[in-house]
Scaffold this motif. Structure first.
Motif, mmCIF file in Angstrom:
data_model
loop_
_atom_site.group_PDB
_atom_site.id
_atom_site.type_symbol
_atom_site.label_atom_id
_atom_site.label_comp_id
_atom_site.label_asym_id
_atom_site.label_seq_id
_atom_site.Cartn_x
_atom_site.Cartn_y
_atom_site.Cartn_z
ATOM 1 N N SER A 41 -3.871 1.769 -9.660
ATOM 2 C CA SER A 41 -3.148 2.266 -10.640
ATOM 3 C C SER A 41 -3.721 3.577 -10.360
ATOM 4 C CB SER A 41 -3.163 1.836 -11.852
ATOM 5 O OG SER A 41 -3.006 0.800 -12.313
ATOM 6 N N TYR A 42 -2.618 4.816 -10.465
ATOM 7 C CA TYR A 42 -2.725 5.990 -10.771
ATOM 8 C C TYR A 42 -2.207 6.287 -12.170
ATOM 9 C CZ TYR A 42 1.479 8.418 -8.884
ATOM 10 O OH TYR A 42 2.536 8.731 -8.710
ATOM 11 N N ILE A 43 -2.582 7.563 -12.903
ATOM 12 C CA ILE A 43 -2.055 8.034 -13.958
ATOM 13 C C ILE A 43 -2.112 9.619 -13.902
ATOM 14 C CG2 ILE A 43 -4.234 7.931 -15.378
ATOM 15 C CD1 ILE A 43 -2.166 7.087 -17.701
ATOM 16 N N SER A 66 -4.311 10.176 -1.386
ATOM 17 C CA SER A 66 -5.193 8.941 -2.034
ATOM 18 C C SER A 66 -4.176 7.741 -1.682
ATOM 19 C CB SER A 66 -5.502 9.030 -3.301
ATOM 20 O OG SER A 66 -4.114 9.033 -4.145
ATOM 21 N N VAL A 67 -4.763 6.722 -1.777
ATOM 22 C CA VAL A 67 -4.217 5.375 -1.422
ATOM 23 C C VAL A 67 -4.383 4.464 -2.422
ATOM 24 C CG1 VAL A 67 -4.228 3.375 0.393
ATOM 25 C CG2 VAL A 67 -4.657 5.779 1.086
ATOM 26 N N LEU A 68 -3.235 3.632 -2.743
ATOM 27 C CA LEU A 68 -3.206 2.908 -3.691
ATOM 28 C C LEU A 68 -3.002 1.456 -3.005
ATOM 29 C CD1 LEU A 68 -1.099 3.617 -6.892
ATOM 30 C CD2 LEU A 68 -3.617 3.524 -6.674
ATOM 31 N N GLU A 114 0.964 -1.156 0.009
ATOM 32 C CA GLU A 114 0.054 -0.020 -0.051
ATOM 33 C C GLU A 114 0.854 1.233 0.256
ATOM 34 O OE1 GLU A 114 -3.520 0.177 2.597
ATOM 35 O OE2 GLU A 114 -2.451 1.806 3.698
ATOM 36 N N VAL A 115 0.568 2.055 -0.888
ATOM 37 C CA VAL A 115 1.210 3.452 -0.871
ATOM 38 C C VAL A 115 -0.007 4.606 -0.553
ATOM 39 C CG1 VAL A 115 1.145 3.465 -3.527
ATOM 40 C CG2 VAL A 115 2.882 4.901 -2.006
ATOM 41 N N ILE A 116 0.794 5.693 0.076
ATOM 42 C CA ILE A 116 -0.189 6.998 -0.060
ATOM 43 C C ILE A 116 0.351 7.880 -0.976
ATOM 44 C CG2 ILE A 116 -0.739 8.734 1.672
ATOM 45 C CD1 ILE A 116 -0.316 6.583 4.249
ATOM 46 N N ASN A 117 -0.277 8.379 -1.653
ATOM 47 C CA ASN A 117 0.086 9.378 -2.690
ATOM 48 C C ASN A 117 -0.574 10.954 -2.046
ATOM 49 O OD1 ASN A 117 1.082 7.508 -4.848
ATOM 50 N ND2 ASN A 117 -1.096 7.028 -4.794
ATOM 51 N N GLU A 118 0.424 11.482 -1.964
ATOM 52 C CA GLU A 118 0.228 12.973 -1.167
ATOM 53 C C GLU A 118 0.467 13.936 -2.099
ATOM 54 O OE1 GLU A 118 1.128 15.701 2.832
ATOM 55 O OE2 GLU A 118 2.506 14.102 2.302
ATOM 56 N N LEU A 119 -0.697 14.887 -2.462
ATOM 57 C CA LEU A 119 -0.368 16.038 -3.209
ATOM 58 C C LEU A 119 -0.056 17.210 -2.282
ATOM 59 C CD1 LEU A 119 -3.465 15.647 -5.588
ATOM 60 C CD2 LEU A 119 -1.410 14.580 -5.791
ATOM 61 N N LYS A 120 0.811 18.288 -3.076
ATOM 62 C CA LYS A 120 1.312 19.222 -2.277
ATOM 63 C C LYS A 120 -0.045 20.062 -1.650
ATOM 64 C CE LYS A 120 5.378 22.038 -2.756
ATOM 65 N NZ LYS A 120 6.084 22.693 -3.857
ATOM 66 N N SER A 123 1.827 18.043 -8.194
ATOM 67 C CA SER A 123 3.113 17.929 -7.067
ATOM 68 C C SER A 123 2.782 17.065 -6.325
ATOM 69 C CB SER A 123 3.516 19.401 -6.616
ATOM 70 O OG SER A 123 3.856 20.189 -7.391
ATOM 71 N N HIS A 124 3.549 15.788 -6.218
ATOM 72 C CA HIS A 124 3.007 14.531 -5.584
ATOM 73 C C HIS A 124 4.285 13.785 -4.872
ATOM 74 C CE1 HIS A 124 3.766 13.360 -9.900
ATOM 75 N NE2 HIS A 124 4.149 12.201 -9.345
ATOM 76 N N ARG A 125 3.961 13.323 -3.931
ATOM 77 C CA ARG A 125 5.102 12.229 -3.115
ATOM 78 C C ARG A 125 4.463 11.004 -2.773
ATOM 79 N NH1 ARG A 125 6.943 15.241 2.271
ATOM 80 N NH2 ARG A 125 4.910 15.158 3.215
ATOM 81 N N SER A 126 5.451 10.085 -2.460
ATOM 82 C CA SER A 126 5.018 8.959 -1.919
ATOM 83 C C SER A 126 5.178 8.521 -0.681
ATOM 84 C CB SER A 126 5.654 7.488 -2.755
ATOM 85 O OG SER A 126 5.169 7.497 -4.254
ATOM 86 N N ILE A 127 4.322 7.971 0.237
ATOM 87 C CA ILE A 127 4.529 7.620 1.541
ATOM 88 C C ILE A 127 4.059 6.377 1.819
ATOM 89 C CG2 ILE A 127 3.816 8.456 3.668
ATOM 90 C CD1 ILE A 127 3.209 11.172 2.571
ATOM 91 N N THR A 128 4.876 5.580 2.618
ATOM 92 C CA THR A 128 4.552 4.141 2.859
ATOM 93 C C THR A 128 4.422 3.957 4.500
ATOM 94 O OG1 THR A 128 6.618 3.011 2.718
ATOM 95 C CG2 THR A 128 5.338 3.020 0.932
#
Length: 117
Positions: A85-87, A78-80, A67-73, A94-99
């Motif tokens: 998927s995301y595109i 959102s969680v994958l 599972e990964v959290i996608n954080e926008l600036k 501006s995004h970054r990944s958090i686990t």
């Protein structure tokens, strides 16, 4: 055939070298296939990974495991999870990944994701 074409090939990800990329916390391991205008990566983020930058690049991301959290600036998250998927095109977020527990991803990016004006 010119050098921009990609011939049929199997990719044995286990045989590709892993490069290590430190996050603010945790680490990312990349295994990369680079073609003209196309990059395909198998990426593993460790437990408690937080990316060390805000990414503006476009990607197609498929979550293989974990599972990964996608954080926008702007603070939106959102969680994958596995099978999701995301595109996004270049320059549209501006995004970054958090686990928390780590994740395995297939990430595809390249010239086809450049912003069209």
């Amino acid at each position: 055939m010119n050098n921009k074409n990609i011939p049929f090939q199997n990719i044995d990800w286990k045989s590709l070298p892993r490069t290590e990329h430190a996050g603010t916390t945790g680490v990312a391991y990349w295994q990369t296939m680079q073609f003209d205008g196309l990059r395909v990566r198998y990426v593993e983020y460790s437990e408690n990974y937080v990316a060390d930058h805000w990414c503006e690049k476009g990607h197609i991301v498929y979550c293989l495991k974990g599972e990964v959290i996608n954080e926008l600036k702007d603070g939106t998250k959102s969680v994958l999870t596995e099978g999701m998927s995301y595109i996004v095109s270049d320059g549209l977020s501006s995004h970054r990944s958090i686990t928390k527990k780590g994740v395995h991803l297939l990430i595809i990016d390249g010239d086809f994701l450049k912003l069209k004006e």
